[in-house]
Design an enzyme around this catalytic site. Structure first.
Site, PDB file in Angstrom:
ATOM      1  N   ARG A 262       0.555  -1.206   0.163  1.00  0.00           N
ATOM      2  CA  ARG A 262      -0.058  -0.018  -0.191  1.00  0.00           C
ATOM      3  C   ARG A 262       0.857   1.187  -0.038  1.00  0.00           C
ATOM      4  O   ARG A 262       1.574   1.307   0.919  1.00  0.00           O
ATOM      5  CB  ARG A 262      -1.075   0.021   1.280  1.00  0.00           C
ATOM      6  CG  ARG A 262      -2.252   0.904   1.376  1.00  0.00           C
ATOM      7  CD  ARG A 262      -3.164   1.304   1.874  1.00  0.00           C
ATOM      8  NE  ARG A 262      -3.243  -0.446   2.879  1.00  0.00           N
ATOM      9  CZ  ARG A 262      -3.886  -0.915   4.101  1.00  0.00           C
ATOM     10  NH1 ARG A 262      -4.647  -0.494   4.874  1.00  0.00           N
ATOM     11  NH2 ARG A 262      -4.301  -2.266   3.647  1.00  0.00           N
TER      12      ARG A 262
ATOM     13  N   SER B  88      -8.123  -0.067   0.769  1.00  0.00           N
ATOM     14  CA  SER B  88      -9.040  -0.271   1.631  1.00  0.00           C
ATOM     15  C   SER B  88      -9.581   0.320   2.358  1.00  0.00           C
ATOM     16  O   SER B  88     -10.060   1.551   1.256  1.00  0.00           O
ATOM     17  CB  SER B  88      -8.128  -1.511   3.627  1.00  0.00           C
ATOM     18  OG  SER B  88      -8.680  -1.303   4.500  1.00  0.00           O
ATOM     19  N   HIS B  89      -9.228   1.087   3.565  1.00  0.00           N
ATOM     20  CA  HIS B  89      -9.825   2.256   4.017  1.00  0.00           C
ATOM     21  C   HIS B  89      -9.499   2.751   3.711  1.00  0.00           C
ATOM     22  O   HIS B  89      -9.830   4.721   4.397  1.00  0.00           O
ATOM     23  CB  HIS B  89     -10.342   2.515   5.492  1.00  0.00           C
ATOM     24  CG  HIS B  89      -9.166   1.826   5.639  1.00  0.00           C
ATOM     25  ND1 HIS B  89      -8.428   1.146   6.245  1.00  0.00           N
ATOM     26  CD2 HIS B  89      -8.108   2.660   6.836  1.00  0.00           C
ATOM     27  CE1 HIS B  89      -7.430   0.839   7.032  1.00  0.00           C
ATOM     28  NE2 HIS B  89      -7.416   2.468   7.617  1.00  0.00           N
TER      29      HIS B  89
ATOM     30  N   ASP C  35     -16.641  -0.045   4.038  1.00  0.00           N
ATOM     31  CA  ASP C  35     -15.382   0.695   3.536  1.00  0.00           C
ATOM     32  C   ASP C  35     -14.997   0.492   2.439  1.00  0.00           C
ATOM     33  O   ASP C  35     -15.720  -0.515   1.729  1.00  0.00           O
ATOM     34  CB  ASP C  35     -13.542  -0.073   4.484  1.00  0.00           C
ATOM     35  CG  ASP C  35     -13.812  -0.730   4.347  1.00  0.00           C
ATOM     36  OD1 ASP C  35     -14.531  -1.615   3.680  1.00  0.00           O
ATOM     37  OD2 ASP C  35     -12.131  -1.804   4.609  1.00  0.00           O
TER      38      ASP C  35
ATOM     39  N   ASP D 169     -13.575  -1.218   0.104  1.00  0.00           N
ATOM     40  CA  ASP D 169     -12.684  -2.780  -0.337  1.00  0.00           C
ATOM     41  C   ASP D 169     -14.259  -3.650   0.073  1.00  0.00           C
ATOM     42  O   ASP D 169     -14.188  -4.421  -0.024  1.00  0.00           O
ATOM     43  CB  ASP D 169     -11.899  -3.588  -0.050  1.00  0.00           C
ATOM     44  CG  ASP D 169     -10.845  -3.193   1.373  1.00  0.00           C
ATOM     45  OD1 ASP D 169     -11.652  -3.363   1.790  1.00  0.00           O
ATOM     46  OD2 ASP D 169     -10.927  -4.581   0.622  1.00  0.00           O
TER      47      ASP D 169
ATOM     48  N   ASP E 137     -14.668  -4.567   3.032  1.00  0.00           N
ATOM     49  CA  ASP E 137     -14.557  -5.977   4.288  1.00  0.00           C
ATOM     50  C   ASP E 137     -15.337  -5.311   5.564  1.00  0.00           C
ATOM     51  O   ASP E 137     -14.757  -5.782   7.183  1.00  0.00           O
ATOM     52  CB  ASP E 137     -13.473  -6.678   4.254  1.00  0.00           C
ATOM     53  CG  ASP E 137     -11.801  -5.644   4.338  1.00  0.00           C
ATOM     54  OD1 ASP E 137     -12.183  -4.219   4.465  1.00  0.00           O
ATOM     55  OD2 ASP E 137     -10.705  -6.075   4.322  1.00  0.00           O
ATOM     56  N   ARG E 138     -15.326  -4.079   6.123  1.00  0.00           N
ATOM     57  CA  ARG E 138     -15.287  -3.429   7.400  1.00  0.00           C
ATOM     58  C   ARG E 138     -16.180  -2.801   7.442  1.00  0.00           C
ATOM     59  O   ARG E 138     -17.006  -2.145   6.544  1.00  0.00           O
ATOM     60  CB  ARG E 138     -13.779  -1.907   7.938  1.00  0.00           C
ATOM     61  CG  ARG E 138     -12.538  -2.687   7.245  1.00  0.00           C
ATOM     62  CD  ARG E 138     -11.579  -1.478   7.969  1.00  0.00           C
ATOM     63  NE  ARG E 138      -9.970  -2.209   7.920  1.00  0.00           N
ATOM     64  CZ  ARG E 138      -9.482  -1.820   8.151  1.00  0.00           C
ATOM     65  NH1 ARG E 138      -9.401  -0.733   9.138  1.00  0.00           N
ATOM     66  NH2 ARG E 138      -7.840  -1.706   8.051  1.00  0.00           N
TER      67      ARG E 138
ATOM     68  N   GLU F 158     -12.136  -8.171  14.765  1.00  0.00           N
ATOM     69  CA  GLU F 158     -10.660  -7.031  14.921  1.00  0.00           C
ATOM     70  C   GLU F 158     -12.154  -6.114  15.630  1.00  0.00           C
ATOM     71  O   GLU F 158     -12.295  -5.294  14.787  1.00  0.00           O
ATOM     72  CB  GLU F 158      -9.128  -6.627  13.856  1.00  0.00           C
ATOM     73  CG  GLU F 158      -8.622  -8.042  13.486  1.00  0.00           C
ATOM     74  CD  GLU F 158      -8.311  -7.405  12.330  1.00  0.00           C
ATOM     75  OE1 GLU F 158      -7.076  -8.399  11.823  1.00  0.00           O
ATOM     76  OE2 GLU F 158      -8.392  -6.883  11.413  1.00  0.00           O
TER      77      GLU F 158
ATOM     78  N   SER G 126     -10.717  -2.834  15.089  1.00  0.00           N
ATOM     79  CA  SER G 126     -10.412  -1.916  13.047  1.00  0.00           C
ATOM     80  C   SER G 126     -11.742  -2.085  12.484  1.00  0.00           C
ATOM     81  O   SER G 126     -11.892  -2.145  11.654  1.00  0.00           O
ATOM     82  CB  SER G 126      -9.227  -2.413  12.768  1.00  0.00           C
ATOM     83  OG  SER G 126      -9.378  -3.145  12.251  1.00  0.00           O
TER      84      SER G 126
ATOM     85  N   LYS H 181     -12.820 -10.908   6.508  1.00  0.00           N
ATOM     86  CA  LYS H 181     -13.451 -10.066   7.208  1.00  0.00           C
ATOM     87  C   LYS H 181     -14.697 -10.101   5.869  1.00  0.00           C
ATOM     88  O   LYS H 181     -14.055  -9.875   4.715  1.00  0.00           O
ATOM     89  CB  LYS H 181     -13.194  -8.918   8.094  1.00  0.00           C
ATOM     90  CG  LYS H 181     -11.718  -8.222   7.386  1.00  0.00           C
ATOM     91  CD  LYS H 181     -11.037  -7.087   8.256  1.00  0.00           C
ATOM     92  CE  LYS H 181     -10.570  -5.938   7.770  1.00  0.00           C
ATOM     93  NZ  LYS H 181      -9.170  -6.758   7.824  1.00  0.00           N
TER      94      LYS H 181
END
Length: 522
Positions: A28, A122-123, A293, A295, A297-298, A381, A383, A394
């Protein structure tokens, strides 16, 4: 396949020293580095592909997806061209390059692919001035374990050339199969463009009671929901699953068009960045709110009037109510997993259910190992990530459907469910502070001094007064993880120490609102 075969080229290159994958998070970096630095992306993609044993790579199937951020289309084209040149036989790609991280894991497992490449940061923010990332998931559908990430890094440090078919062009918008005849290949290279939601949706249908959720979201007594996709990958998933499949009104879903810069917003589902959702929920019109988020997963959960569910509490509440989900009634519950920074709220639930709980370093790859061995059914998690053994990632939408299933079964509001949980298991408090943009030297000295403090035996037992409350240091730890599956030791993952600021916050909360159940600081 028309015309002469597409040539396969070998391009000389030179290594970069900064392409170490961050565990299961992949590489990243600022988008400008990927876009403007010569061969920066091809170097890393070649390192990923070369990490797969040649015998396993030749003719295999891989999955490719992105969260739609800026530079994703260009990067997808490069990935396809290089996969073809490196002997991959077939690629499965989401339409317009879109696939959520959970969907990539789902497809890898469904078709038994050799792995998948996910283009996401991600985020993190998108756009030319934002972040870009490349993540590699292995054959179990989960993030690459450390041994694979280390191999990728070692290759990246010595790379001298990469293989590519620069004349190969695909149409990401057209569903179906596209075949290409390449030089020096006996079989055509195949690309299959698939609906990004369908395979994942079929899996969700086997996990949940969709009729129960649909009854909750429709009819005169329906639960009004507000779901914010934050202009990330989740827009098509929210529309198709929650609205089309489960009957939520179309205006329940907002920011559902994936944008390259996420509408100029930070696609991070928390109280700092999901302010549009938070303000809508504070009005009291909606009983349930969620955000995702970039992608997918959150996630974040809000109740009526903006009642916030912390991710650690959400994980524990899901664990305590797994009997509401048909999947777990059928499969049973074998154990739980949580990352070290996550509060011990889950531990209380595990104890009551008489199942083990595993404390791991941050990173889903550690949970994947536990789930593959049959030890872990649910994990999460602090996060804002939660998932189960239905995948090896996740899964934000899965978590939202779990919450809707719990509400449907218990016939209570989000706040009532949370407060009942606190009354039964006690309330756990924890704080997270993010320090961004620190110089590496500064970071080193901070962690060195902190570790020296908490590993000093005289620190244990010290007392700190906060208002009328006195808190004692019960435990300090430099966290080390021994994987119960393969015995791998992961050292220096975190420093555990008391945060007096947490105690002060708890004191303020107690004085203002009172409390129900015992207090646990984690």
């Amino acid at each position: 396949m028309e015309g002469s075969p597409i040539p396969v080229l070998t391009v000389p290159t030179a290594p970069y020293e900064d392409q170490r994958p961050a565990g299961g998070g992949g590489l990243r970096r600022p988008t400008g580095l990927f876009e403007g630095q010569r061969n920066y992306l091809p170097n890393f993609i070649q390192s990923v592909l070369s990490s797969i044993d040649l015998r396993d790579r030749q003719g295999c199937t891989m999955v490719v997806g992105s969260d739609g951020r800026y530079f994703s289309r260009t990067a997808t084209e490069i990935v396809v061209q290089m996969a073809a040149a490196n002997g991959i036989g077939r690629l499965i790609i989401g339409q317009n390059g879109i696939l959520s991280t959970p969907a990539v894991s789902c497809i890898i497992r469904k078709i038994k692919a050799a792995g998948g490449i996910i283009l996401t940061a991600s985020h993190c923010p998108g756009g030319p001035g934002g972040e870009f990332g490349v993540k590699f998931n292995v054959a179990n559908g989960g993030p690459a374990p450390d041994v694979v990430s280390d191999k990728i890094y070692q290759i990246s440090k010595t790379i001298e050339e990469y293989a590519i078919c620069p004349d190969l062009r695909i149409d990401l918008s057209r569903l179906g199969r596209q075949e290409f005849d390449l030089e020096n290949k006996f079989k055509p290279f195949r690309v299959e463009i698939v609906d990004p939601v369908d395979i994942y949706l079929n899996l969700l249908r086997t996990i949940f009671d969709f009729n129960a959720i649909k009854s909750l979201l429709t009819g005169p007594g329906q639960l009004k929901i507000r779901v914010d996709a934050m202009h990330g990958v989740m827009g098509p998933y929210v529309r198709k699953v929650l609205c089309d499949e489960l009957g939520a009104p179309a205006n329940s879903a907002i920011n559902c068009v994936p944008l390259e810069d996420f509408g100029g917003q930070h696609p991070d589902p928390n109280l700092t960045y999901a302010t549009t959702l938070l303000e809508a929920m504070k009005g009291g019109e909606y009983g349930f709110g969620a955000a995702f988020d970039a992608d997918g997963d959150r996630y974040m959960i809000l109740g009526q009037n903006g009642f916030f569910v912390s991710p650690s509490d959400s994980l524990a509440i899901i664990a305590a109510n797994l009997s509401c989900i048909p999947y777990f009634r059928q499969m049973g519950v074998r154990g739980f997993g949580r990352s070290m920074p996550t509060s011990t709220a889950l531990d209380r639930v595990a104890k009551s259910m008489k199942v083990p709980v595993y404390e791991t370093p941050a990173g889903w790859r550690f949970f994947s190992n536990l789930m593959d061995s049959g030890r872990c059914s649910l994990c999460g998690e602090e996060s804002f990530g939660t998932g189960s053994d239905h995948l090896r990632e996740k899964d934000g939408l899965w978590a939202v459907l779990v919450w809707l299933s719990i509400i449907a079964a218990r016939k209570q509001s989000v706040e009532e469910i949370v407060r009942d949980h606190w009354a039964k298991f006690g309330r756990h408090y924890y704080c997270r502070f993010d320090y961004e943009g620190l110089e590496p030297k500064t970071t080193y000295y901070i962690m060195r001094d902190l570790e020296a403090l908490v590993t000093d035996k005289s620190f244990i037992g010290q007392q700190f007064a906060v208002g009328s409350h006195v808190y004692s240091v019960a435990k300090t730890d430099s966290f080390e993880y021994v994987d119960p599956v393969d015995g791998t030791v992961t050292k220096k993952q975190a420093v555990l120490s008391p945060l007096i600021a947490i105690a002060l916050k708890i004191s303020q909360i107690h004085e203002r609102t009172g409390r129900r159940g015992p207090t646990v600081i984690t």
